[in-house]
Design an enzyme around this catalytic site. Structure first.
Site, PDB file in Angstrom:
ATOM      1  N   GLY A 149     -26.534   0.864   3.611  1.00  0.00           N
ATOM      2  CA  GLY A 149     -25.997   1.449   2.740  1.00  0.00           C
ATOM      3  C   GLY A 149     -26.221   1.256   1.239  1.00  0.00           C
ATOM      4  O   GLY A 149     -26.112   0.003   0.941  1.00  0.00           O
TER       5      GLY A 149
ATOM      6  N   LYS B  55       0.864  -1.163   0.122  1.00  0.00           N
ATOM      7  CA  LYS B  55       0.186   0.270   0.051  1.00  0.00           C
ATOM      8  C   LYS B  55       1.004   1.055   0.013  1.00  0.00           C
ATOM      9  O   LYS B  55       2.265   1.097   0.457  1.00  0.00           O
ATOM     10  CB  LYS B  55      -0.736  -0.063   1.004  1.00  0.00           C
ATOM     11  CG  LYS B  55      -2.049   0.811   1.283  1.00  0.00           C
ATOM     12  CD  LYS B  55      -3.328   0.063   0.598  1.00  0.00           C
ATOM     13  CE  LYS B  55      -4.443   1.009   0.629  1.00  0.00           C
ATOM     14  NZ  LYS B  55      -5.767   0.185  -0.079  1.00  0.00           N
TER      15      LYS B  55
ATOM     16  N   GLY C 227     -24.533   2.919  -1.392  1.00  0.00           N
ATOM     17  CA  GLY C 227     -23.579   3.770  -2.199  1.00  0.00           C
ATOM     18  C   GLY C 227     -23.091   2.809  -3.285  1.00  0.00           C
ATOM     19  O   GLY C 227     -23.747   2.225  -4.005  1.00  0.00           O
TER      20      GLY C 227
ATOM     21  N   TYR D 137     -25.622  -0.318  -3.803  1.00  0.00           N
ATOM     22  CA  TYR D 137     -26.787   0.210  -4.784  1.00  0.00           C
ATOM     23  C   TYR D 137     -26.590  -1.074  -5.741  1.00  0.00           C
ATOM     24  O   TYR D 137     -27.517  -1.656  -6.306  1.00  0.00           O
ATOM     25  CB  TYR D 137     -26.172   1.440  -5.493  1.00  0.00           C
ATOM     26  CG  TYR D 137     -26.804   1.629  -6.638  1.00  0.00           C
ATOM     27  CD1 TYR D 137     -28.205   1.963  -6.706  1.00  0.00           C
ATOM     28  CD2 TYR D 137     -26.024   1.390  -7.797  1.00  0.00           C
ATOM     29  CE1 TYR D 137     -28.597   2.536  -8.096  1.00  0.00           C
ATOM     30  CE2 TYR D 137     -26.893   1.789  -9.118  1.00  0.00           C
ATOM     31  CZ  TYR D 137     -27.974   2.258  -9.303  1.00  0.00           C
ATOM     32  OH  TYR D 137     -28.637   2.578 -10.316  1.00  0.00           O
TER      33      TYR D 137
HETATM   34  P1  NAD Z   1     -20.035   4.498  -0.385  1.00  0.00           P
HETATM   35  O1  NAD Z   1     -19.375   5.747   0.392  1.00  0.00           O
HETATM   36  O2  NAD Z   1     -20.126   4.567  -1.744  1.00  0.00           O
HETATM   37  O3  NAD Z   1     -21.308   3.834   0.247  1.00  0.00           O
HETATM   38  C1  NAD Z   1     -21.449   3.954   1.613  1.00  0.00           C
HETATM   39  C2  NAD Z   1     -23.133   4.192   1.764  1.00  0.00           C
HETATM   40  O4  NAD Z   1     -23.377   3.993   3.215  1.00  0.00           O
HETATM   41  C3  NAD Z   1     -23.240   5.639   1.554  1.00  0.00           C
HETATM   42  O5  NAD Z   1     -24.217   5.881   0.626  1.00  0.00           O
HETATM   43  C4  NAD Z   1     -23.637   6.349   2.902  1.00  0.00           C
HETATM   44  O6  NAD Z   1     -24.448   7.126   2.903  1.00  0.00           O
HETATM   45  C5  NAD Z   1     -24.098   5.081   3.526  1.00  0.00           C
HETATM   46  N1  NAD Z   1     -23.981   5.074   4.921  1.00  0.00           N
HETATM   47  C6  NAD Z   1     -23.007   5.635   5.784  1.00  0.00           C
HETATM   48  N2  NAD Z   1     -23.181   5.560   6.908  1.00  0.00           N
HETATM   49  C7  NAD Z   1     -24.410   4.946   7.070  1.00  0.00           C
HETATM   50  C8  NAD Z   1     -25.324   4.416   8.162  1.00  0.00           C
HETATM   51  N3  NAD Z   1     -24.923   4.356   9.461  1.00  0.00           N
HETATM   52  N4  NAD Z   1     -26.413   3.818   7.756  1.00  0.00           N
HETATM   53  C9  NAD Z   1     -27.007   3.615   6.491  1.00  0.00           C
HETATM   54  N5  NAD Z   1     -25.994   4.168   5.696  1.00  0.00           N
HETATM   55  C10 NAD Z   1     -24.928   4.597   5.711  1.00  0.00           C
HETATM   56  O7  NAD Z   1     -18.916   3.245  -0.078  1.00  0.00           O
HETATM   57  P2  NAD Z   1     -18.705   1.734  -0.942  1.00  0.00           P
HETATM   58  O8  NAD Z   1     -17.695   1.983  -1.910  1.00  0.00           O
HETATM   59  O9  NAD Z   1     -20.170   1.217  -1.279  1.00  0.00           O
HETATM   60  O10 NAD Z   1     -18.152   1.012   0.020  1.00  0.00           O
HETATM   61  C11 NAD Z   1     -18.907   0.496   1.276  1.00  0.00           C
HETATM   62  C12 NAD Z   1     -17.958  -0.441   2.217  1.00  0.00           C
HETATM   63  O11 NAD Z   1     -17.379  -1.279   1.276  1.00  0.00           O
HETATM   64  C13 NAD Z   1     -16.852   0.384   2.855  1.00  0.00           C
HETATM   65  O12 NAD Z   1     -16.509  -0.263   3.965  1.00  0.00           O
HETATM   66  C14 NAD Z   1     -15.582  -0.062   1.640  1.00  0.00           C
HETATM   67  O13 NAD Z   1     -14.308   0.103   2.330  1.00  0.00           O
HETATM   68  C15 NAD Z   1     -16.124  -1.467   1.354  1.00  0.00           C
HETATM   69  N6  NAD Z   1     -15.484  -1.890  -0.007  1.00  0.00           N
HETATM   70  C16 NAD Z   1     -15.818  -1.081  -1.267  1.00  0.00           C
HETATM   71  C17 NAD Z   1     -15.234  -1.523  -2.446  1.00  0.00           C
HETATM   72  C18 NAD Z   1     -15.683  -0.827  -3.689  1.00  0.00           C
HETATM   73  O14 NAD Z   1     -15.216  -1.520  -4.764  1.00  0.00           O
HETATM   74  N7  NAD Z   1     -16.149   0.125  -3.498  1.00  0.00           N
HETATM   75  C19 NAD Z   1     -14.451  -2.554  -2.403  1.00  0.00           C
HETATM   76  C20 NAD Z   1     -14.059  -3.386  -1.018  1.00  0.00           C
HETATM   77  C21 NAD Z   1     -14.594  -2.734   0.086  1.00  0.00           C
END
Ligand code: NAD
Length: 356
Positions: free
Chosen positions: A177, A80, A179, A183
């Site tokens: 969530g 990293k 996001g 989604y």
């Molecule tokens: P994101 O920020 O796009 O989505 C997270 C969503 O959760 C947001 O819409 C936010 O408003 C909502 N949220 C935050 N706090 C909340 C709560 N208390 N109650 C309900 N909703 C809440 O993030 P993401 O990319 O979807 O990632 C989500 C998780 O997955 C993170 O922990 C991230 O590290 C992990 N992750 C993501 C990826 C990726 O490809 N994006 C890969 C591995 C791990």
């Protein structure tokens, strides 16, 4: 902190500090373990309070990548980079090109990608100076739908393990969530005709998007999501949502989502879930779809091949669930053991000499 002691204790290989006097670029690359292959891990740009904080973060993140890549069946190690600075002030072409030159100087021992506060556009600049960068525009694309796809297959594996049937249409889901990953996960669950989906969200735009596209998804309060009478609780928001307060509320038999570090305390809360008869899909195994996808860039990206590998999360989780039961340990511990075993076994077969 004594860095050498820390490196010795956790098996780190290399810690590289760099400072570019022309741009003010300041960063640290950490290579944890390259037994399986070059260390791959994104570049995080963050306004750390001090060097110590940055260093601890890069140590922790690099080691997590070793286990994630190993458990994902990739021939990659863990690494990293953290760049120290304010993302609103430091970014420029020359900043990222200067960084690319440091990546290149590691001669392929470390491959970078985007992470918090860095984008595919930033990586385009990095790629001008180094061959060792993935996640570029027009290649593997947005990792989130692929992460969500891996979570979808992981949920199916957990359903198979607990109920002996992985047909999504027979079950109910609570997703925390919607996001980038939540989604898409909801989309996949709906395509597979999920019986019922509940959602909690705090972002108004994400709520509106879901209500417009899928009014059948029922919105519930942020604190109500844990105690719903559903089959699967899927944390797809921030880390730490599985803790002393929330775990006793969970009625679902399965917890499986994308969130990193979903367990507030890995050991304690991993066991707590086990003792309550809740099957937890370890975060770094179930959410590896994005990593698997981006790693495919290294062999010339082909989406079909990437998806084939992402689907393997299903069998991998079944094996980990079994390991946890056989050894009476948490699934998170079993996943670590699974990753360590692979590193050890593959490391061993490379002990014989073959000429280049
Ligand atoms: P994101 O920020 O796009 O989505 C997270 C969503 O959760 C947001 O819409 C936010 O408003 C909502 N949220 C935050 N706090 C909340 C709560 N208390 N109650 C309900 N909703 C809440 O993030 P993401 O990319 O979807 O990632 C989500 C998780 O997955 C993170 O922990 C991230 O590290 C992990 N992750 C993501 C990826 C990726 O490809 N994006 C890969 C591995 C791990």
């Amino acid at each position: 902190m004594n860095k050498f002691d820390y490196m010795q204790k956790h098996g780190y290989e290399q810690l590289v500090y760099f400072y570019d006097k022309t741009t003010g670029l300041k960063g640290i690359t950490c290579i944890h373990d390259t037994t399986l292959g070059p260390a791959l891990g994104g570049t995080r740009l963050w306004d750390y309070q001090d060097e110590e904080e940055a260093c601890l973060d890069v140590f922790r993140l690099a080691r997590a990548m070793t286990y994630k890549a190993a458990a994902a069946g990739l021939n990659l190690g863990g690494g990293k980079t953290v760049l120290i600075g304010d993302a609103n002030k430091v970014k420029s072409e020359e900043y990222f090109r200067a960084f690319g030159r440091y990546v290149q100087s590691l001669n392929g021992r470390y491959i970078t990608a985007e992470d918090v506060n860095t984008t595919t556009q930033d990586m385009e600049y990095v790629s001008i100076e180094t061959d060792y960068v993935v996640g570029l525009e027009g290649k593997s694309g947005n990792p989130s739908p692929k992460t969500a796809l891996g979570v979808f297959y992981g949920i199916k594996a957990a359903l198979q393990y607990v109920f002996g049937d992985d047909d999504i249409s027979k079950y109910t889901f609570a997703v925390q969530g919607a996001g980038q990953t939540g989604y898409y996960l909801i989309k996949y669950l709906l395509e597979a005709k999920a019986k019922k989906i509940y959602l909690s969200e705090i972002n108004e735009n994400h709520i509106k998007r879901m209500q417009a596209e899928h009014p059948e998804v029922e919105l519930v309060g942020v604190n109500d999501i844990y105690s719903l009478d559903v089959d699967v609780f899927s944390p797809c928001a921030l880390g730490g949502s599985l803790n002393d307060e929330t775990i006793p509320q969970i009625k679902a038999k399965i917890v499986a989502g994308s969130a990193n570090n979903a367990l507030f305390d890995e050991e304690k809360h991993g066991m707590m879930l086990r003792e309550r008869g809740i099957l937890y899909a370890p975060d770094f195994v179930i959410n590896a779809g994005g990593l698997i996808n981006v790693a495919h860039e290294l062999k010339g990206y082909n989406e079909e091949d990437a998806i084939k590998d992402i689907k393997k999360i299903y069998d991998r989780l079944l094996e980990i669930f079994k390991m946890a039961d056989e050894n009476n340990i948490s699934t998170q511990q079993a996943a670590k053991l699974f990753a360590k075993n692979r590193i050890e076994k593959i490391g061993r077969i490379r002990s014989n000499y073959i000429p280049k």
